[in-house]
Design an enzyme around this catalytic site. Sequence first.
Site, PDB file in Angstrom:
ATOM      1  N   ASP A 196      31.920  80.833  34.178  1.00 23.13           N
ATOM      2  CA  ASP A 196      32.989  81.406  35.000  1.00 23.13           C
ATOM      3  C   ASP A 196      32.352  81.992  36.255  1.00 23.13           C
ATOM      4  O   ASP A 196      31.251  82.538  36.213  1.00 23.13           O
ATOM      5  CB  ASP A 196      33.779  82.462  34.237  1.00 23.13           C
ATOM      6  CG  ASP A 196      32.928  83.620  33.736  1.00 23.13           C
ATOM      7  OD1 ASP A 196      32.792  84.614  34.484  1.00 23.13           O
ATOM      8  OD2 ASP A 196      32.399  83.534  32.612  1.00 23.13           O
ATOM      9  N   GLU A 223      40.943  93.594  31.096  1.00 26.16           N
ATOM     10  CA  GLU A 223      39.775  94.303  30.581  1.00 26.16           C
ATOM     11  C   GLU A 223      39.656  95.654  31.271  1.00 26.16           C
ATOM     12  O   GLU A 223      40.580  96.109  31.939  1.00 26.16           O
ATOM     13  CB  GLU A 223      38.512  93.469  30.809  1.00 26.16           C
ATOM     14  CG  GLU A 223      38.285  93.093  32.277  1.00 26.16           C
ATOM     15  CD  GLU A 223      36.980  92.357  32.503  1.00 26.16           C
ATOM     16  OE1 GLU A 223      35.919  92.981  32.298  1.00 26.16           O
ATOM     17  OE2 GLU A 223      37.027  91.168  32.895  1.00 26.16           O
ATOM     18  N   ASP A 245      42.768  87.722  32.914  1.00 23.13           N
ATOM     19  CA  ASP A 245      41.574  88.526  32.645  1.00 23.13           C
ATOM     20  C   ASP A 245      42.020  89.975  32.575  1.00 23.13           C
ATOM     21  O   ASP A 245      42.277  90.614  33.597  1.00 23.13           O
ATOM     22  CB  ASP A 245      40.558  88.291  33.770  1.00 23.13           C
ATOM     23  CG  ASP A 245      39.302  89.138  33.626  1.00 23.13           C
ATOM     24  OD1 ASP A 245      39.213  89.920  32.667  1.00 23.13           O
ATOM     25  OD2 ASP A 245      38.414  89.014  34.488  1.00 23.13           O
TER      26      ASP A 245
END
Length: 282
Positions: free
Chosen positions: A81, A172, A170
Amino acid sequence: MPLHRHRSGTSRRSRLAVGGTLLAALALLLTLPGAATAAGPDTADAPPARGTARMGQGVIEHDGRGGLPRDPRVVQTEGVDVSSHQGDVAWQTLWNSGVKWAYVKASEGTYYKNPYFAQQYNGSYNVGMIRGAYHFATPNTASGAAQANYFVDNGGGWSRDGRTLPGVLDIEWNPYGAQCYGLSQAGMVNWIRDFTNTYRARTGRDAVIYTATSWWKDCTGNNGSFGATNPLWVARYNTTVGELPAGWPVHTMWQYTSTGPTVGDHNRFNGALDRVQALANG
């Protein structure tokens, strides 16, 4: 007596001269580059600039880092990534090393687009990789629906071409402030659902959820309602994938290091290349 008074005056003048010299030296020191930071409040913990967040940024700080994975007993497929931190990526080098899939940061919040997106997204495709895009969520800046739409409008869409993976949420640790973005656990679950529902409505695909188990526990209360629909990409820098968040009996992808060759962030898809292709095909 006069001689004694003369000595006393000389001594006082000497001390004043020394003191003045020290003050002048200190003033000069404070004008040097970096001196204000050293003399003033500690700025080492200042948040990064908006837009610079990247996948896995908080993993080592919060979960630590162990060894590299052991040799798996099942076939796995290597991936990477990338974000603007990597700039122009040497995709052919990665392909030659065995990397077969990639995810590229497209957007963050509703305020940032990766300036290297075209080189990274198209470059990975052009060397033969199966690739997709990811969105770094900032749930305290806009709704889930608004960020899903921004993501799709700026590279996060999906097409049934056999080479495009579904988009990734994503979600987090917050690199800019409180780790759960100021949301309650219920509020975070609602935000994620708002994003994933909107992404599905726009693209016809369920978004992949990238997260770390410890963050998921802290910020969603270990909610188990997404495992039936959204593939899991789990972050853990250690020898095994470890405990998964509630609701997911298996992971689809695993980010296992941020110190790989050529590109730091390396991942393993839980299956052979044909399973990567199956996820792309929907």
